[in-house]
Design a protein around this motif. Sequence first.
Motif, PDB file in Angstrom:
ATOM      1  N   LEU B  28      36.907 103.459  63.150  1.00 51.74           N
ATOM      2  CA  LEU B  28      37.838 103.267  64.251  1.00 51.74           C
ATOM      3  C   LEU B  28      39.276 103.433  63.774  1.00 51.74           C
ATOM      4  CD1 LEU B  28      36.163 100.117  65.764  1.00 51.74           C
ATOM      5  CD2 LEU B  28      35.878 102.487  66.451  1.00 51.74           C
ATOM      6  N   TYR B  30      41.695 101.771  64.867  1.00 52.89           N
ATOM      7  CA  TYR B  30      42.395 100.492  64.862  1.00 52.89           C
ATOM      8  C   TYR B  30      42.477  99.925  63.463  1.00 52.89           C
ATOM      9  CZ  TYR B  30      42.255 100.469  69.833  1.00 52.89           C
ATOM     10  OH  TYR B  30      42.451 100.807  71.131  1.00 52.89           O
ATOM     11  N   LYS B 233      45.324  87.046  70.342  1.00 56.75           N
ATOM     12  CA  LYS B 233      44.844  87.849  71.476  1.00 56.75           C
ATOM     13  C   LYS B 233      44.216  86.956  72.536  1.00 56.75           C
ATOM     14  CE  LYS B 233      43.225  92.027  70.940  1.00 56.75           C
ATOM     15  NZ  LYS B 233      44.396  92.913  71.075  1.00 56.75           N
ATOM     16  N   MET B 234      44.270  87.417  73.783  1.00 59.20           N
ATOM     17  CA  MET B 234      43.616  86.663  74.850  1.00 59.20           C
ATOM     18  C   MET B 234      42.422  87.482  75.336  1.00 59.20           C
ATOM     19  SD  MET B 234      47.106  87.166  75.640  1.00 59.20           S
ATOM     20  CE  MET B 234      48.626  86.282  75.512  1.00 59.20           C
ATOM     21  N   ILE B 235      41.229  86.916  75.185  1.00 58.20           N
ATOM     22  CA  ILE B 235      40.012  87.605  75.639  1.00 58.20           C
ATOM     23  C   ILE B 235      39.158  86.592  76.403  1.00 58.20           C
ATOM     24  CG2 ILE B 235      38.001  88.957  74.951  1.00 58.20           C
ATOM     25  CD1 ILE B 235      39.449  89.704  72.391  1.00 58.20           C
ATOM     26  N   PRO B 236      39.246  86.610  77.726  1.00 58.83           N
ATOM     27  CA  PRO B 236      38.541  85.588  78.504  1.00 58.83           C
ATOM     28  C   PRO B 236      37.020  85.750  78.524  1.00 58.83           C
ATOM     29  CG  PRO B 236      39.749  87.102  79.939  1.00 58.83           C
ATOM     30  CD  PRO B 236      40.077  87.494  78.540  1.00 58.83           C
ATOM     31  N   GLU B 237      36.538  86.978  78.363  1.00 58.01           N
ATOM     32  CA  GLU B 237      35.101  87.226  78.491  1.00 58.01           C
ATOM     33  C   GLU B 237      34.377  86.855  77.200  1.00 58.01           C
ATOM     34  OE1 GLU B 237      31.942  88.015  80.663  1.00 58.01           O
ATOM     35  OE2 GLU B 237      33.969  88.234  81.453  1.00 58.01           O
ATOM     36  N   ALA B 239      31.350  87.507  75.946  1.00 61.37           N
ATOM     37  CA  ALA B 239      30.652  88.582  75.227  1.00 61.37           C
ATOM     38  C   ALA B 239      31.644  89.500  74.523  1.00 61.37           C
ATOM     39  CB  ALA B 239      29.798  89.391  76.205  1.00 61.37           C
ATOM     40  N   THR B 240      32.756  89.757  75.168  1.00 62.80           N
ATOM     41  CA  THR B 240      33.762  90.647  74.582  1.00 62.80           C
ATOM     42  C   THR B 240      34.420  89.988  73.382  1.00 62.80           C
ATOM     43  OG1 THR B 240      34.167  91.403  76.838  1.00 62.80           O
ATOM     44  CG2 THR B 240      35.718  92.137  75.169  1.00 62.80           C
ATOM     45  N   ALA B 243      32.077  90.336  70.611  1.00 59.17           N
ATOM     46  CA  ALA B 243      32.015  91.741  70.164  1.00 59.17           C
ATOM     47  C   ALA B 243      33.220  92.092  69.298  1.00 59.17           C
ATOM     48  CB  ALA B 243      31.954  92.663  71.377  1.00 59.17           C
ATOM     49  N   TYR B 244      34.377  91.589  69.646  1.00 59.85           N
ATOM     50  CA  TYR B 244      35.578  91.828  68.839  1.00 59.85           C
ATOM     51  C   TYR B 244      35.392  91.290  67.420  1.00 59.85           C
ATOM     52  CZ  TYR B 244      39.105  93.683  72.058  1.00 59.85           C
ATOM     53  OH  TYR B 244      39.852  94.492  72.878  1.00 59.85           O
ATOM     54  N   LEU B 246      32.418  90.715  65.896  1.00 62.27           N
ATOM     55  CA  LEU B 246      31.330  91.437  65.219  1.00 62.27           C
ATOM     56  C   LEU B 246      31.765  92.827  64.758  1.00 62.27           C
ATOM     57  CD1 LEU B 246      28.275  90.510  67.495  1.00 62.27           C
ATOM     58  CD2 LEU B 246      28.952  89.483  65.324  1.00 62.27           C
ATOM     59  N   THR B 247      32.772  93.387  65.410  1.00 55.94           N
ATOM     60  CA  THR B 247      33.245  94.722  65.014  1.00 55.94           C
ATOM     61  C   THR B 247      34.516  94.633  64.160  1.00 55.94           C
ATOM     62  OG1 THR B 247      34.442  94.887  67.105  1.00 55.94           O
ATOM     63  CG2 THR B 247      32.266  95.906  67.019  1.00 55.94           C
ATOM     64  N   GLN B 249      37.382  93.454  64.670  1.00 51.47           N
ATOM     65  CA  GLN B 249      38.682  93.683  65.309  1.00 51.47           C
ATOM     66  C   GLN B 249      39.559  92.436  65.211  1.00 51.47           C
ATOM     67  OE1 GLN B 249      39.501  96.836  67.050  1.00 51.47           O
ATOM     68  NE2 GLN B 249      37.874  97.212  65.586  1.00 51.47           N
TER      69      GLN B 249
END
Lengths: 314, 519
Positions: B28, B30, B233-237, B239-240, B243-244, B246-247, B249
């Motif tokens: 990636l 990023y 960072k703001m990630i309300p979900e 699963a997401t 995922a961030y 696990l990858t 990020q």
Amino acid sequence: MLRLVAGRIVSSFGTLLFVGFALFALTRAGPGSPARIVLGADATAEQLAQFEQANGLDRPFLAQYGAWLSDILRGDFGKSFVTGRDVGTEIVNALPVTLSIVLFAFAIAVVFGISIGVAAALRPGGVFDRVSRLLSVVGLSVPAFWLGIVLIRFIAVDMRWLPPGGYAPLSAGLSAHLQTILMPSVSLAVYYIAVLARMTQASLQDTLRGDYVRTARAMGLSSPRVVAYALINALPPVINLAALSFGYMFGWALIIEQVFNVPGLSRALLNAISQRDFLLLQGIVFLFTVIFVLANLAADLVNRVLDPRQRVAA
Amino acid sequence: MVNLPTDRRQFLTAGAGGALAAMLPTSLLYAQPNAGKTLTIVLPSNPITIDPINQLNHDAMVLGQTVFENLVEFDVDGVLKPQLAKDLPTISADKKTYTFELRDDVTFHNGKKMTAEDVKYSFDYLLDANNKALRRPLFTKIAKVTVLDPLKVQVDLSEPYGQWLYFLTKYMGIFPAGSRKEHGDDYFKSKPAGMGTGFGMFEEWKPNDSISFKKNPNYWRKGLPAWDRLVVKMIPEDATRVAYLLTNQVDIISAPPAREFNRLKTMPGITGASRPTLGGALLMFTNNLKPPLDDLNFRKALSCAIDRKTIGDKVYYGLLDPAAVLAPPRGWWFNAEAEKELGFDLDRAKEFLAKSKYPTGAEIDISIQAEPYLLDTKDAAIFLQAQLAKIGVKINLKVYEFSVLIQQIARGEHQMAMQVFMSPGEATYIIANTVMPGQFLSKSTGYDNPELNALMAASFLETEEAKLKDLYGKMQAILARDAPIGVLGFVHASNLWRQGVQDFKVNQALTMSVGEVKV
């Protein structure tokens, strides 16, 4: 044509006024005050009252509506009393994010939807027709948010091909930009690919059964040319549906942006709803309404270009 | 020699394949979180402000605690420690005067040296009612702040109130004298550059996306922070957010989904931990003024009919410590005897019900929150429905948004409500706010007991742990006797992080503590 456009713009203005009033009434009708959101559970009654007074929330409904409408007509969306940020600026910052996803999704839906529909219409009952029908049923049935989660799981987490979410603007490079918008756009597009494919197939098959098509074939016109003419005549309902789909995509983008953690308009709208950020909520929904109205206007104009009968009727 | 496609179909196919390949790189673009020593953490919510005196979200307090510090710190283990003061304060015999010696090696992010004048200015600003600070009510017992010399400050209270020190970390910060007038409140809310003494200096706020901070190169704790940049960072979900992580990020996430937590923390490359909070309680606000909850025996029957251990183990996968009184089981002030009065015992529940005005049972509406906060209360509510049915009590679930629910509770319009209540982790905060008169959630229970109020006042006079434990124990005994509020347990704070992250410790107060983290 100009008179038509002017007439539609005037009638659209009426629609926007009605939507604006309904929106204003609905945001105020719901339970829960932004004061409690901003000041939190521990806020005293005195603090809540001070907040409402400072932000004009204690004024009569019509006074609040009048002030908001006059500001909107001057292009001033106001200042959010939750975040303190300028609503117009917030919308301008978030709009390109949502637009890039929706436009890309729309392009995918139109290209694939119409292509599949045409291919299926040309061989009714054939293998491709049957497969496309099956895939359409799947596409219509699979919720976009679930598809998004599945894509994150397999494409991002397992394969590591794309990032699981976020957004890179075009200024960060085309590759980075496409990496971030591909999965959200595909998730958003799948349903509309199915919708447009079915509509294209039905409309084209109907057109191909027309007398003039049979006559054209009998006179020895090449098959691709016959299909091209038929497709032009079959397109108006597809274009109407595509325009509607474009508007609806902004609504679905609400969920998709949340799943993919995209900082776009829809995410801002969801936050505005949960935080009772009235001005931001009104500003974004108002913008969505404008987009929806413009998309329908564009569809009408394109149909008039494609279909002489509509020009004559007008 | 390369064979280029010569017919249109081949050409288009090759072109499409090439375009697709370009979009699917093997790595990636990023930057990985540790590239350039950036620490990236994730919040489940969208912060409204960075300003600690107006902060309401315990997750978002990491923002204020990155920029601002205070005289003392209530640390990740629930221990009070000096921060900008050299030591804990000296307290007068009447427990009303606190004297702090300040460190002389602290500078603000704007380069100005921190002195007692700044401390006085910060408290004076907070306490001035005209400034409408949300957290002012917690500190109104401070009568005045006096500068004794540039590195010495005295705080006089109008009456003894030892607990105020525990609230400084979450609800207050020291900022430069004159800064509020110079910059305005909005500056502190959304871009407080140059304003604090903390390990991170404000850099940028991208709405709905992230907030970033630069390392403070002149931080008084030498060698810290170990990162160059902090991105929140703001990630309300859910699963997401996972995922961030696990990858790769992001480095650390808060509020991992409870159902997945035990599985995720054993995944390769991922570390996870949880610990009970001292101030995060899953409460049942029982409105003592509305039938059938106006009956003491009925309230006790409810409490004794609830199998809290099963809720903690099976419903919340170990992320809830069962408790029936307003004290965390792992807190030093927990009264195990008091807890027995209200603990799970179906036979006693039936006895209490038989003694109540509603011997054949009753019907109750329970208000719960639509969106989960730390735990999804809907899960426990459904379990309660089944549990209470065993003693003939029918539960109707009513789901509301947070903003609606909290107003309903604050106004006493509910019959029973269930919510996670987060507090700093100090013994009196929840009690004072829910079962004592004149507080913002007094109407949630409608309870007022002079005996309890007197014990609370006595606890404000004390600073010794042994004496405090006795007073807090008596308060719990009264609350167990009268059962004015239902308690299901104390929630765990939990985090997941990448294995490259070092020296991260889950905070008993929930807010992520990142000043000492290495990447």
